[in-house]
Design a protein around this motif. Structure first.
Motif, PDB file in Angstrom:
ATOM      1  N   ARG A  33      -2.216 -16.405  33.518  1.00  0.00           N
ATOM      2  CA  ARG A  33      -3.122 -15.430  34.122  1.00  0.00           C
ATOM      3  C   ARG A  33      -2.668 -14.007  33.836  1.00  0.00           C
ATOM      4  O   ARG A  33      -1.478 -13.688  33.905  1.00  0.00           O
ATOM      5  CB  ARG A  33      -3.196 -15.632  35.639  1.00  0.00           C
ATOM      6  CG  ARG A  33      -3.884 -16.895  36.115  1.00  0.00           C
ATOM      7  CD  ARG A  33      -5.379 -16.880  35.859  1.00  0.00           C
ATOM      8  NE  ARG A  33      -6.033 -15.737  36.453  1.00  0.00           N
ATOM      9  CZ  ARG A  33      -6.496 -15.689  37.707  1.00  0.00           C
ATOM     10  NH1 ARG A  33      -6.316 -16.741  38.501  1.00  0.00           N
ATOM     11  NH2 ARG A  33      -7.098 -14.622  38.163  1.00  0.00           N
ATOM     12  N   VAL A  34      -3.630 -13.155  33.499  1.00  0.00           N
ATOM     13  CA  VAL A  34      -3.411 -11.717  33.384  1.00  0.00           C
ATOM     14  C   VAL A  34      -4.557 -11.024  34.115  1.00  0.00           C
ATOM     15  O   VAL A  34      -5.541 -11.667  34.526  1.00  0.00           O
ATOM     16  CB  VAL A  34      -3.361 -11.260  31.908  1.00  0.00           C
ATOM     17  CG1 VAL A  34      -2.167 -11.870  31.198  1.00  0.00           C
ATOM     18  CG2 VAL A  34      -4.648 -11.631  31.178  1.00  0.00           C
ATOM     19  N   HIS A  35      -4.441  -9.710  34.292  1.00  0.00           N
ATOM     20  CA  HIS A  35      -5.481  -8.989  35.028  1.00  0.00           C
ATOM     21  C   HIS A  35      -6.841  -9.149  34.340  1.00  0.00           C
ATOM     22  O   HIS A  35      -7.010  -8.824  33.171  1.00  0.00           O
ATOM     23  CB  HIS A  35      -5.125  -7.507  35.118  1.00  0.00           C
ATOM     24  CG  HIS A  35      -6.144  -6.707  35.889  1.00  0.00           C
ATOM     25  ND1 HIS A  35      -6.319  -6.850  37.251  1.00  0.00           N
ATOM     26  CD2 HIS A  35      -7.039  -5.783  35.471  1.00  0.00           C
ATOM     27  CE1 HIS A  35      -7.274  -6.038  37.653  1.00  0.00           C
ATOM     28  NE2 HIS A  35      -7.727  -5.368  36.596  1.00  0.00           N
ATOM     29  N   GLY A  36      -7.805  -9.694  35.073  1.00  0.00           N
ATOM     30  CA  GLY A  36      -9.162  -9.833  34.549  1.00  0.00           C
ATOM     31  C   GLY A  36      -9.415 -11.065  33.726  1.00  0.00           C
ATOM     32  O   GLY A  36     -10.544 -11.287  33.279  1.00  0.00           O
ATOM     33  N   VAL A  53     -21.684 -19.716  36.258  1.00  0.00           N
ATOM     34  CA  VAL A  53     -21.030 -19.918  37.550  1.00  0.00           C
ATOM     35  C   VAL A  53     -20.552 -18.571  38.068  1.00  0.00           C
ATOM     36  O   VAL A  53     -20.621 -17.548  37.375  1.00  0.00           O
ATOM     37  CB  VAL A  53     -19.820 -20.888  37.421  1.00  0.00           C
ATOM     38  CG1 VAL A  53     -20.283 -22.272  36.991  1.00  0.00           C
ATOM     39  CG2 VAL A  53     -18.775 -20.347  36.455  1.00  0.00           C
ATOM     40  N   THR A  54     -20.084 -18.552  39.295  1.00  0.00           N
ATOM     41  CA  THR A  54     -19.605 -17.299  39.872  1.00  0.00           C
ATOM     42  C   THR A  54     -18.231 -16.943  39.308  1.00  0.00           C
ATOM     43  O   THR A  54     -17.495 -17.797  38.806  1.00  0.00           O
ATOM     44  CB  THR A  54     -19.498 -17.410  41.401  1.00  0.00           C
ATOM     45  OG1 THR A  54     -18.476 -18.362  41.731  1.00  0.00           O
ATOM     46  CG2 THR A  54     -20.831 -17.850  42.008  1.00  0.00           C
ATOM     47  N   GLN A  55     -17.898 -15.656  39.421  1.00  0.00           N
ATOM     48  CA  GLN A  55     -16.579 -15.220  38.974  1.00  0.00           C
ATOM     49  C   GLN A  55     -15.476 -15.869  39.813  1.00  0.00           C
ATOM     50  O   GLN A  55     -14.381 -16.152  39.305  1.00  0.00           O
ATOM     51  CB  GLN A  55     -16.476 -13.697  39.033  1.00  0.00           C
ATOM     52  CG  GLN A  55     -17.375 -12.999  38.020  1.00  0.00           C
ATOM     53  CD  GLN A  55     -17.102 -11.512  37.916  1.00  0.00           C
ATOM     54  OE1 GLN A  55     -16.040 -11.021  38.318  1.00  0.00           O
ATOM     55  NE2 GLN A  55     -18.066 -10.774  37.364  1.00  0.00           N
ATOM     56  N   GLU A  56     -15.760 -16.130  41.081  1.00  0.00           N
ATOM     57  CA  GLU A  56     -14.773 -16.779  41.937  1.00  0.00           C
ATOM     58  C   GLU A  56     -14.481 -18.201  41.439  1.00  0.00           C
ATOM     59  O   GLU A  56     -13.339 -18.664  41.469  1.00  0.00           O
ATOM     60  CB  GLU A  56     -15.263 -16.813  43.382  1.00  0.00           C
ATOM     61  CG  GLU A  56     -14.277 -17.429  44.366  1.00  0.00           C
ATOM     62  CD  GLU A  56     -12.925 -16.726  44.364  1.00  0.00           C
ATOM     63  OE1 GLU A  56     -11.903 -17.414  44.531  1.00  0.00           O
ATOM     64  OE2 GLU A  56     -12.899 -15.480  44.175  1.00  0.00           O
ATOM     65  N   THR A  57     -15.530 -18.906  40.977  1.00  0.00           N
ATOM     66  CA  THR A  57     -15.329 -20.243  40.407  1.00  0.00           C
ATOM     67  C   THR A  57     -14.438 -20.174  39.179  1.00  0.00           C
ATOM     68  O   THR A  57     -13.533 -21.000  39.005  1.00  0.00           O
ATOM     69  CB  THR A  57     -16.686 -20.878  40.040  1.00  0.00           C
ATOM     70  OG1 THR A  57     -17.453 -21.063  41.229  1.00  0.00           O
ATOM     71  CG2 THR A  57     -16.500 -22.224  39.349  1.00  0.00           C
ATOM     72  N   VAL A  58     -14.678 -19.175  38.331  1.00  0.00           N
ATOM     73  CA  VAL A  58     -13.847 -19.012  37.134  1.00  0.00           C
ATOM     74  C   VAL A  58     -12.404 -18.713  37.522  1.00  0.00           C
ATOM     75  O   VAL A  58     -11.466 -19.257  36.932  1.00  0.00           O
ATOM     76  CB  VAL A  58     -14.407 -17.893  36.232  1.00  0.00           C
ATOM     77  CG1 VAL A  58     -13.427 -17.574  35.106  1.00  0.00           C
ATOM     78  CG2 VAL A  58     -15.752 -18.293  35.659  1.00  0.00           C
ATOM     79  N   PRO A 105     -15.462 -12.131  33.753  1.00  0.00           N
ATOM     80  CA  PRO A 105     -16.913 -11.877  33.760  1.00  0.00           C
ATOM     81  C   PRO A 105     -17.660 -12.613  32.652  1.00  0.00           C
ATOM     82  O   PRO A 105     -18.734 -13.187  32.886  1.00  0.00           O
ATOM     83  CB  PRO A 105     -17.005 -10.356  33.577  1.00  0.00           C
ATOM     84  CG  PRO A 105     -15.703  -9.835  34.070  1.00  0.00           C
ATOM     85  CD  PRO A 105     -14.698 -10.868  33.672  1.00  0.00           C
ATOM     86  N   SER A 106     -17.083 -12.610  31.436  1.00  0.00           N
ATOM     87  CA  SER A 106     -17.793 -13.269  30.336  1.00  0.00           C
ATOM     88  C   SER A 106     -17.819 -14.783  30.501  1.00  0.00           C
ATOM     89  O   SER A 106     -18.816 -15.440  30.181  1.00  0.00           O
ATOM     90  CB  SER A 106     -17.146 -12.893  29.000  1.00  0.00           C
ATOM     91  OG  SER A 106     -15.786 -13.294  28.961  1.00  0.00           O
TER      92      SER A 106
END
Length: 254
Positions: A51-54, A31-36, A23-24
């Motif tokens: 990668r970890v949760h979130g 950009v969108t969260q999906e892009t991130v 989110p941050s």
């Protein structure tokens, strides 16, 4: 901001903060969260993040900090001098030569005979300064934005200058190299110029001290099988030299 620039900044933030959150990042980059999430997936596949949760954590072993010229020139100075002397014997007596930015390349330039009649193209101010007074040398300085840390010209102008060249030999420097990771450097713009030099030469000579073996930086600009000769020092073990040779290049340990 283009995706590669955004991804480089994400890796830097992960190194600085120890963790990045989806989110941050989306808010910071607009950009969108999906892009991130796609960025994080790409960076994980490249071995740059975990990668970890979130969000994501930095992957171990990745270097992002690039030392300055003075520090790099004083590191392994004796090895670099021997490497430069060994590489000198590999240069053509006539024809065209691409010289990359790098302290070992600058040492090689200083060893060129004063009566050399090569056509030399470089994007490095220190290299050009060393060769400017050579009376028979046809010297071409690539233009572009100057990176102060390496005193190298980069970005669109430099890439345009290199795009149509077909040089006999390119002498390339790197911040890190290995059979697995290839040739890497911290900066995307500098990597693009190095990649263009590799593509523009019929023969590619990598000069790098053995202390750079195994170091892995953000931007890969070539694989080992794109290199014809690797000139390094005796600190590179037989096993590592064999790993490189198995992919094609000749390995010279000075």
């Amino acid at each position: 901001m283009y995706a590669p620039e955004r991804q480089q900044r994400i890796v830097q933030l992960a190194q600085e903060l120890g963790r990045v959150e989806v989110p941050s990042l989306a808010e910071d980059f607009g950009v969108t969260q999906e892009t991130v999430r796609r960025d994080l997936t790409a960076l994980e596949r490249a071995g740059l993040l975990r990668r970890v949760h979130g969000g994501a954590l930095p992957a171990g072993g990745l270097h992002l900090v690039e030392p300055g010229l003075a520090e790099r020139d004083s590191t392994a100075a004796a090895d670099k001098e021997r490497i430069a002397k060994a590489a000198l014997a590999l240069l053509p007596e006539e024809g065209s030569l691409l010289l990359d930015a790098g302290t070992t390349v600058a040492r090689l330039a200083a060893l060129l005979p004063l009566d050399s009649a090569l056509t030399v193209v470089t994007n490095a101010l220190p290299v050009a300064a060393r060769l400017a007074e050579y009376p028979h040398l046809d010297l071409h300085l690539v233009g572009g934005r100057l990176r102060h840390r390496t005193q190298a010209a980069v970005d669109a102008w430099a890439l345009r200058d290199l795009a149509d060249l077909q040089a006999d030999t390119a002498v390339i420097a790197t911040n890190g190299f290995s059979a697995e990771a290839g040739l890497t450097t911290p900066d995307l713009a500098e990597a693009a110029v190095k990649r263009a030099m590799v593509a523009s030469a019929r023969r590619v000579v990598l000069i790098a001290d053995s202390g750079k073996y195994g170091a892995r930086y953000f931007a890969r600009f070539a694989t080992i099988d794109q290199v014809d000769v690797v000139v390094t020092d005796t600190g590179l073990s037989d096993e590592r030299a064999a790993e490189i040779s198995a992919l094609g290049p000749q390995v010279i340990r000075a």
